[in-house]
Design an enzyme around this catalytic site. Structure first.
Site, PDB file in Angstrom:
ATOM      1  N   HIS A  26      11.817   3.975 -17.170  1.00  0.00           N
ATOM      2  CA  HIS A  26      10.428   4.253 -16.799  1.00  0.00           C
ATOM      3  C   HIS A  26      10.162   5.754 -16.824  1.00  0.00           C
ATOM      4  CE1 HIS A  26      10.003   0.141 -14.949  1.00  0.00           C
ATOM      5  NE2 HIS A  26      11.311   0.275 -14.984  1.00  0.00           N
ATOM      6  N   HIS A 256       4.901   2.895 -18.366  1.00  0.00           N
ATOM      7  CA  HIS A 256       5.617   2.459 -17.166  1.00  0.00           C
ATOM      8  C   HIS A 256       7.043   2.009 -17.462  1.00  0.00           C
ATOM      9  CE1 HIS A 256       6.412   0.739 -13.295  1.00  0.00           C
ATOM     10  NE2 HIS A 256       7.011  -0.195 -13.980  1.00  0.00           N
ATOM     11  N   GLU A 400      10.217  -9.854  10.516  1.00  0.00           N
ATOM     12  CA  GLU A 400      11.617 -10.046  10.117  1.00  0.00           C
ATOM     13  C   GLU A 400      11.998  -9.187   8.915  1.00  0.00           C
ATOM     14  OE1 GLU A 400       9.476 -12.582  10.531  1.00  0.00           O
ATOM     15  OE2 GLU A 400      10.206 -13.585  12.332  1.00  0.00           O
ATOM     16  N   HIS A 462      11.860 -25.369  11.665  1.00  0.00           N
ATOM     17  CA  HIS A 462      12.729 -24.419  12.357  1.00  0.00           C
ATOM     18  C   HIS A 462      14.215 -24.698  12.148  1.00  0.00           C
ATOM     19  CE1 HIS A 462       9.021 -23.162  14.090  1.00  0.00           C
ATOM     20  NE2 HIS A 462       9.576 -22.397  15.022  1.00  0.00           N
TER      21      HIS A 462
HETATM   22  C1  LIG Z   1       9.877  -6.515  -5.119  1.00  0.00           C
HETATM   23  C2  LIG Z   1       9.631  -6.112  -6.548  1.00  0.00           C
HETATM   24  N1  LIG Z   1       8.782  -6.812  -7.289  1.00  0.00           N
HETATM   25  C3  LIG Z   1       8.580  -6.504  -8.585  1.00  0.00           C
HETATM   26  C4  LIG Z   1       9.235  -5.450  -9.160  1.00  0.00           C
HETATM   27  C5  LIG Z   1       9.054  -5.130 -10.632  1.00  0.00           C
HETATM   28  N2  LIG Z   1       8.305  -3.862 -10.742  1.00  0.00           N
HETATM   29  C6  LIG Z   1       8.913  -2.696 -11.002  1.00  0.00           C
HETATM   30  S1  LIG Z   1       7.848  -1.417 -10.951  1.00  0.00           S
HETATM   31  C7  LIG Z   1       6.540  -2.430 -10.617  1.00  0.00           C
HETATM   32  C8  LIG Z   1       5.156  -1.949 -10.376  1.00  0.00           C
HETATM   33  C9  LIG Z   1       4.941  -0.598 -10.814  1.00  0.00           C
HETATM   34  O1  LIG Z   1       3.755  -0.095 -10.295  1.00  0.00           O
HETATM   35  P1  LIG Z   1       3.810   1.068  -9.254  1.00  0.00           P
HETATM   36  O2  LIG Z   1       4.555   0.647  -8.052  1.00  0.00           O
HETATM   37  O3  LIG Z   1       2.427   1.522  -9.060  1.00  0.00           O
HETATM   38  O4  LIG Z   1       4.682   2.154  -9.966  1.00  0.00           O
HETATM   39  P2  LIG Z   1       4.231   3.121 -11.153  1.00  0.00           P
HETATM   40  O5  LIG Z   1       3.940   2.281 -12.314  1.00  0.00           O
HETATM   41  O6  LIG Z   1       3.052   3.848 -10.672  1.00  0.00           O
HETATM   42  O7  LIG Z   1       5.428   3.993 -11.340  1.00  0.00           O
HETATM   43  C10 LIG Z   1       6.955  -3.749 -10.562  1.00  0.00           C
HETATM   44  C11 LIG Z   1       6.044  -4.880 -10.301  1.00  0.00           C
HETATM   45  C12 LIG Z   1      10.123  -4.726  -8.335  1.00  0.00           C
HETATM   46  N3  LIG Z   1      10.824  -3.689  -8.793  1.00  0.00           N
HETATM   47  N4  LIG Z   1      10.282  -5.062  -7.032  1.00  0.00           N
END
Ligand SMILES: Cc1ncc(C[n+]2csc(CCOP(=O)(O)OP(=O)(O)O)c2C)c(N)n1
Length: 647
Positions: A26, A256, A400, A462
């Site tokens: 990324h 990204h 939790e 539960h």
């Molecule tokens: C719990 C979780 N769900 C999904 C992902 C897959 N994932 C990686 S980055 C991202 C989203 C990226 O958007 P953002 O947080 O705004 O980061 P940016 O693109 O701005 O760097 C996702 C959905 C992950 N790493 N963790």
């Protein structure tokens, strides 16, 4: 061009080159946060490459771990143990630069990140650790900040709400989070899914909120300075452009999760007046710029050592308490004073164990997700952290998931053997955090009461069924399901002695008899052991089913069947024993197993001819004794099934 600008450009170039070479990763986030990172790392963060894990260092968490090239570039430029070859090996098998940062305190990586939201919440555990230690040992020994970079994804995840609310209630002031507000996630613009007013939301949690242009380094510096001075947790919303400076890909989600491409990289470098070749280029002056900044951290560490030596020589008691705070590994529990035959719920025995241990292990702190009276996890006479931040009883609230991460934060910060407690079925709400504890070898302790259908009347929602097997399926998680009060004491010892991963302690709601374990004291540490000898067949049981197994054995002995009963409180510890010990316990006999949960996993002991007694359906609302009768978890019913099976 200023050296600072050159440093920012270098970080951007390294991120582009690293991702391009790996052909995965990324680049957009490191480019968008390069200005923020440069200001934080060169003007505020007190870390020391000469001793990355000194206890009073500032903590830095990259919660948006997908931008890992940013972390690796910073560590490399600042003189931590990452070489240029390491950067070139980004995302390669066995490299020190994996896809997401993996905890390595000796390298300056405080925790593993990648699952969004975890870094956010774990950082709050680190800030709690700092505040608690400062209160108990004084600011001469403990006085540091916790910083994190967080993204839209972090703030969309529910765990961030739980954790932010917790931090706001406690007013954790030495916490500064820098939010990469670039309005882009994988799916495109955040307008699609994320239109809430983040600043108002954090204001409502009681945070101090600032709002800056994330490419204006003077404004960023001033905001961090103001955030450090405020007595609330701070969120600095930094308006940034993902892939900042890339001519066609800036502000797009395309930057990204994939390389920018050679053409775009060349154009980006040209636009910022950076040489297109060679790749992985660090211009003159940039290393010096970062090492000069690191001198502040180095000086802080040396000054800290001086203060520590002075404090310790003036106060031997405090020096001793500090040592015990950081290393409880030789601890012993009890005896807890129960008699054979007493009916004791293991959650009650656990309460006694915790209170026996509390004076011996100052780093033992914890609490539950609003279930203190049920999980029996309060340390008697110790303060509650919402009244006194140096206290030992943590009120996590009904949160939790954040609880799991905050426990992990305390554990990876150092100085604590923290526990978080809830009903076993609600582990599903914090499973991601327990998994991360296992991934990063964090010695977190998870206490789960109400750990079978025998919690009774609350019914199927539960009653855990698949939870035991699902925790056992997790590598590096040790699950201990003690058979009685005395095994419970040993379970706590096991958890506290463990330093390289988490332990789950499963405790009953209902009273179960204290067993006669004379001659078997301490055997829980071997994971499984023979509780009653026999040579006709082996019955392996865990937890509240062990006394049922013993009753069955007694009945069968009158019917000419000699049943060996093995208590197997911790399969993982048993697996770690030498083969000869394991063979001697199992005895090479026909094998049956007995556990009030899904049968999955037990056939590895029972084999294809064995008998696996469990519950492969959801539970029922009823008094626990009628559930035991209905579903055959009585000595008589088990004896009958074994007699049938043996023919
Ligand atoms: C719990 C979780 N769900 C999904 C992902 C897959 N994932 C990686 S980055 C991202 C989203 C990226 O958007 P953002 O947080 O705004 O980061 P940016 O693109 O701005 O760097 C996702 C959905 C992950 N790493 N963790």
């Amino acid at each position: 061009m200023s050296t600072e600008q050159l440093a920012v450009n270098t970080i951007k170039a390294l991120a582009m080159d690293g991702v391009q070479r790996a052909n995965s990763g990324h680049p957009g986030m490191p480019m968008g946060m390069a200005d923020i990172a440069t200001v934080l790392w060169t003007k505020h963060l007190l870390v020391d490459p000469a001793m990355p894990d000194w206890p009073d260092r500032d903590r830095f968490v990259l919660s948006n771990g997908h931008g890992s090239m940013l972390m690796y570039s910073l560590l490399h430029l600042a003189g931590f143990g990452l070489t240029m070859d390491d950067l070139r090996s980004f995302r390669r098998f066995g490299s020190r630069t994996p896809g997401h940062p993996e905890r390595e305190p000796g390298l300056g990586i405080e925790m593993t990140t990648g699952p969004l939201g975890q870094g956010f919440a774990t950082g709050i555990g680190m800030a709690l650790a700092e505040a608690n230690l400062r209160s108990n040992f004084g600011a001469d020994l403990v006085d540091h900040m916790t910083y994190a970079f967080v993204s839209d994804g972090d703030l969309m995840e529910g765990i961030s709400s739980e954790a932010a609310s917790f931090a706001g209630r406690l007013g954790l002031s030495k916490l500064v989070y820098l939010y990469d507000d670039n309005e882009i996630s994988i799916g495109g613009s955040t307008d699609i899914t994320f239109t809430e007013d983040v600043n108002a939301r954090f204001g409502a949690y009681g945070w101090h909120v600032l709002d800056v242009d994330g490419h204006d380094r003077v404004a960023i510096h001033e905001a961090i300075t103001a955030a450090r001075a405020d007595d609330r947790p701070s969120l600095i919303s930094c308006h940034t452009h993902i892939a900042h400076g890339a001519p066609t890909l800036q502000d797009t989600s395309k930057s990204h999760g994939s390389p920018l491409g050679d053409g775009e990289i060349a154009a980006t470098k040209a636009a910022m007046d950076f040489p297109v070749d060679p790749l992985f280029h660090v211009p003159e002056g940039v290393y010096d710029f970062f090492s000069a900044a690191m001198e502040a951290g180095n000086a802080a560490r040396i000054a800290w050592e001086g203060r520590r030596d002075a404090v310790f020589s003036a106060d031997g008691e405090l020096a001793d308490r500090w040592a015990r705070q950081f290393d409880p590994s030789d601890v012993e529990v009890g005896p807890l004073g129960y008699e054979v035959g007493d009916l004791v719920a293991t959650r009650k025995a656990s309460e006694r164990a915790i209170n026996d241990l509390a004076p011996k292990v100052p780093g033992l702190i914890g609490g539950s997700a609003d279930l203190a009276p049920s999980t029996n996890t309060l340390i008697a006479g110790a303060a509650e952290i919402q009244d006194d931040i140096g206290g030992r009883n943590i009120r996590f609230g009904v949160r939790e998931h954040a609880m799991g991460a905050i426990v992990n934060g305390l554990a990876v910060h150092g100085g604590f053997r923290p526990y978080g407690a809830t009903f076993l079925v609600f582990n599903d709400y914090m499973r991601a955090a327990t998994r991360l504890a296992a991934v990063m070898d964090a010695p977190s302790i998870f206490v789960y009461t109400h750990e079978s259908v025998f919690l009774g009347e609350d019914g199927p929602t539960h009653q855990p069924i698949e939870q035991i097997a699902s925790l056992r399926a997790m590598p590096n998680m040790w699950l201990v399901r003690p058979a009685d009060a005395t095994e419970t004491a040993e379970a706590w010892e096991m958890a506290l002695r463990r330093t390289d991963g988490p332990t789950a302690i499963l405790l009953t709601r209902q009273g179960i008899p204290v067993l006669d374990r004379s001659g078997k004291e301490g055997m829980l540490h071997r994971g499984g052991y023979v509780l009653r000898d026999g040579d006709g067949a082996t019955l392996i049981a865990t937890g509240s089913e062990v006394h049922v197994a013993l009753e069955a054995a007694e009945l069968l002995s009158g019917e000419g069947i000699s049943l060996r009963v093995v208590s197997m409180p911790c399969v993982e510890a048993f697996d770690a024993q030498e083969q000869s010990y394991r063979d001697s316990v199992l005895g090479g006999l026909p094998t049956a197993t007995l556990e009030a949960g899904v049968t999955m996993g037990w056939h590895r002991f029972a084999g294809s001819d064995g008998l696996v007694i469990g519950i492969d359906h959801f539970g029922a609302s009823a008094p626990w004794k009628s559930i035991a009768e209905e579903w055959g978890f009585t000595g008589r019913a088990v004896a009958d099934r074994i007699a049938d099976w043996l023919g």
